[in-house]
Design a protein around this motif. Structure first.
Motif, PDB file in Angstrom:
ATOM      1  N   LYS A   1       0.614   0.111  -9.791  1.00 16.57           N
ATOM      2  CA  LYS A   1      -0.719  -0.522  -9.869  1.00 16.57           C
ATOM      3  C   LYS A   1      -0.753  -1.449 -11.077  1.00 16.57           C
ATOM      4  CE  LYS A   1      -3.278   3.444  -8.200  1.00 16.57           C
ATOM      5  NZ  LYS A   1      -3.993   4.623  -8.716  1.00 16.57           N
ATOM      6  N   ARG A   2      -0.290  -0.923 -12.206  1.00 15.16           N
ATOM      7  CA  ARG A   2      -0.289  -1.698 -13.442  1.00 15.16           C
ATOM      8  C   ARG A   2       0.695  -2.865 -13.344  1.00 15.16           C
ATOM      9  NH1 ARG A   2      -3.353  -3.427 -17.406  1.00 15.16           N
ATOM     10  NH2 ARG A   2      -2.377  -3.382 -19.462  1.00 15.16           N
TER      11      ARG A   2
ATOM     12  N   ARG B   1       1.609  -4.461 -10.722  1.00 14.59           N
ATOM     13  CA  ARG B   1       1.046  -5.517  -9.883  1.00 14.59           C
ATOM     14  C   ARG B   1       0.006  -6.344 -10.631  1.00 14.59           C
ATOM     15  NH1 ARG B   1      -0.958  -4.368  -3.803  1.00 14.59           N
ATOM     16  NH2 ARG B   1      -2.237  -2.792  -4.811  1.00 14.59           N
ATOM     17  N   GLN B   2      -0.858  -5.630 -11.385  1.00 12.08           N
ATOM     18  CA  GLN B   2      -1.877  -6.352 -12.186  1.00 12.08           C
ATOM     19  C   GLN B   2      -1.227  -7.346 -13.138  1.00 12.08           C
ATOM     20  OE1 GLN B   2      -3.968  -3.524 -14.565  1.00 12.08           O
ATOM     21  NE2 GLN B   2      -5.361  -2.885 -12.908  1.00 12.08           N
TER      22      GLN B   2
ATOM     23  N   ARG C   1       3.027   5.496  -8.156  1.00 12.52           N
ATOM     24  CA  ARG C   1       1.993   4.564  -7.675  1.00 12.52           C
ATOM     25  C   ARG C   1       1.146   4.060  -8.844  1.00 12.52           C
ATOM     26  NH1 ARG C   1       2.131   8.222  -3.278  1.00 12.52           N
ATOM     27  NH2 ARG C   1       0.434   9.494  -4.092  1.00 12.52           N
TER      28      ARG C   1
ATOM     29  N   ASP D   1      -1.863  10.361 -12.397  1.00 12.74           N
ATOM     30  CA  ASP D   1      -2.044   8.936 -12.683  1.00 12.74           C
ATOM     31  C   ASP D   1      -3.035   8.878 -13.839  1.00 12.74           C
ATOM     32  OD1 ASP D   1      -3.145   6.393 -12.855  1.00 12.74           O
ATOM     33  OD2 ASP D   1      -3.279   6.098 -10.680  1.00 12.74           O
TER      34      ASP D   1
ATOM     35  N   ASP E   1       0.810  -1.217   0.000  1.00 13.43           N
ATOM     36  CA  ASP E   1       0.000   0.000   0.000  1.00 13.43           C
ATOM     37  C   ASP E   1       0.844   1.267   0.000  1.00 13.43           C
ATOM     38  OD1 ASP E   1      -2.211  -1.515  -0.033  1.00 13.43           O
ATOM     39  OD2 ASP E   1      -2.613  -1.403   2.125  1.00 13.43           O
TER      40      ASP E   1
END
Lengths: 154, 423
Positions: free
Chosen positions: B407-408, B410-411, B403, B237, B9
């Protein structure tokens, strides 16, 4: 002046650079100096293409100020260099000489040792018996390869 | 799933930069699947004109074939696996493997096999062309390729980054940019993600590039406020892993003024106004050294200033970066040269800015060798982000783009692995 006087002058320049006497180096340069490191073999002129370095006097002074500022982190710690010059060719004319030489330069910085080599072309001007560098071109043999760090003075 | 959990996080685990298994997984799950930038169309204009590059570590040739079609071919002989093209760029009629002389046309077709009687009758040359990269797409001249046969379209992938690509091109008088004046290339001993993160990091310029701003201020007598805490520039973002620092609102007439006060500037402005009128002249000059934004297109394309920057991973701790300044088609040559000179001032291996970023990457890789301190903190500004439509906005120094990127990341790292091409 004889060819050997010009060679001695270029050796003095090399000595100041390897001693990191950058202020002393600036004293050897003409007010209209051009310092040019082309980006590719056989590049005819600097204006219309991208260069590694294409500096006039103002930009060279900025470059040296930055290197000595303590905030140019690519030179903290600084590059330690030693260079050897050879194969001098000297063409004298009314204003001075065009001197070419081959160089091999060892650079050590932050645990990495690098070797550079190439062709120097110095346009030397004689004014009142004093020599100054009016144009310096550095043709690196590896100009087209990627570099780690070229922030020291070649 | 295992590596996806390295994004937390508040930041990321150090192993995303240091671990060889994570790196190999990235090559497959990110560079092996998503759209990856490979070249600009202006680099491969004429039939036979090519450029070699990589998609992850896969060597590819981007080539305009004899029929004028754009091809992205895997640079690997179908016989024994050698690269068939070693030149960085050039123009050719064919690609020939040096090992046994297998020869391919610019469209990748196998046109010549030496001593063909050594192969049986059911051997068909049609089965052994250079393997094309399954998907190739262009947007405004930017060429992307994907090693995955299926997946989202290029437009879907670009999403919120597309308007920035538009703005980068629309700054040119006829909307066309060119990248044919040379490329700076540099290597660093650090992970590829450092360069992507740093390209849209509005927190560092004030510190890392202080020496550059000092020089700029000495000449212009104006202190840039773009990266100060109360700046109206912001970070974004843009979705799909893309991020930006958008300084356009803070730029004003910065570049227009700089050109006008330079020697010969008034005359130049008068000339341009005669051709383009006052408003277009002002906007042209205000984008002469850049559009006023830094854009990072996941995973390997960056637009900053006048440049196209391409990030090429070579190892977990080694990265190659290629930087191409662009010129505007239809712009007076003197102004295009101004673009090149402005670029040289900061970028390249001897520039006044970019090498200091490279030193940051070197030290980061060294510091992150410390196994006992796992967390890399990317939480700056998390509490003050605001949503505006599709876009998440942070202050100029916030880590909103970083961040967005993770996010991408991690996906993609959590999604099932793609199978190798069935060849």
């Amino acid at each position: 002046m004889t060819s050997s006087a010009y060679e001695e002058f270029i050796y003095e320049e090399a000595h100041r650079l390897d001693s990191r006497d950058y202020r002393g180096w600036l004293e050897l340069l003409a007010p209209d100096i051009v310092y040019w490191v082309p980006l590719r073999d056989g590049q005819p002129e600097p204006e219309s293409e991208l260069n590694i370095i294409y500096d006039d006097r103002t930009r060279l002074e900025d470059r040296i100020d930055r290197l000595l500022s303590g905030k140019a982190y690519a030179q903290e710690p600084p590059s330690l260099t030693t260079r050897s010059l050879s194969n001098f060719r000297c063409r004298l004319d009314d204003h001075g000489a065009l001197v070419t030489s081959r160089f091999v330069l060892i650079e050590v910085r932050a645990g990495r040792q690098s070797t550079f080599g190439g062709l120097y072309s110095h346009r030397i001007r004689e004014v009142d018996g004093r020599l100054t560098i009016a144009h310096k071109k550095v043709e690196l043999v590896n100009a087209q390869e990627p570099f780690y760090n070229l922030t020291f003075i070649l | 799933m295992e590596h996806a959990s390295l994004v937390t996080d508040r930041g990321v685990d150090r192993r995303i930069y240091t671990d060889a298994a994570v790196y190999r997984d990235e090559l497959r799950r990110i560079f092996g699947r998503t759209w990856v930038y490979v070249a600009h169309e202006s680099e491969v204009q004429a039939p036979g004109e090519f450029k070699t590059t990589t998609i992850g570590e896969t060597p590819v040739i981007v080539v305009r074939d004899d029929g004028g079609h754009l091809r992205v071919l895997i640079n690997r002989c179908r016989h024994r696996g050698l690269t068939v093209c070693e030149a960085q760029r050039g123009t050719t009629k064919a690609f020939r493997c040096i090992y046994h002389g297998w020869t391919y046309s610019t469209s990748g077709a196998l046109t010549g096999v030496s001593h063909p009687s050594g192969y049986s009758e059911d051997f068909s040359r049609a089965d052994y062309g250079l393997q094309p990269v399954p998907r190739v797409g262009t947007y405004r001249g930017f060429i992307f390729a994907s090693l995955a046969p299926d997946g989202e379209s290029l437009r879907e992938h670009l999403g919120g980054a597309a308007p920035y690509l538009d703005a980068f091109c629309d700054a040119a008088p006829d909307g066309a940019i060119e990248a044919r004046r040379g490329a700076h290339k540099y290597l660093f001993d650090g992970n590829w993600k450092f360069q992507l993160e740093n390209s849209v990091d509005g927190y560092h310029p004030f510190f890392v590039h202080r020496s550059f701003f000092d020089i700029q201020e000495r000449h212009s007598k104006v202190r840039s406020r773009v990266f100060e805490d109360n700046s109206i520039a912001n970070t974004r973002d843009l979705g799909n892993g893309h991020g930006a620092i958008d300084q356009r609102a803070a730029m004003g007439d910065t570049y227009f003024t700089r050109v006008r006060i330079a020697p010969g500037g008034e005359a130049l402005v008068a000339d341009l106004e005669a051709t383009y009128g006052p408003e277009r002249t002002r906007s042209l000059l205000n984008t002469i050294a850049g559009n006023g934004f830094n854009l990072a297109v996941f995973p390997n394309l960056v637009l900053i200033g006048v440049q196209i920057r391409v990030i090429k991973p070579q190892a977990p701790d080694r990265t190659l970066v290629e930087v191409l300044p662009t010129t505007f088609k239809g712009l007076p040559e003197s102004l295009n040269r101004m673009r090149l000179r402005t670029h040289e001032a900061f970028f390249g291996p001897a520039g006044f800015g970019a090498p200091d970023d490279v030193e940051v990457f070197r030290r980061a890789q060294r510091g992150l060798a410390a196994e006992d301190v796992a967390e890399v903190l990317l939480s700056r500004g998390q509490h003050r982000e605001r949503q505006e439509g599709e876009v998440l906005i942070g202050d100029v120094s916030d880590e909103t783009p970083q961040r967005a990127f993770y996010k991408r990341w991690r996906q993609l790292m959590a999604a099932p692995e793609r199978q190798a091409l069935a060849v």
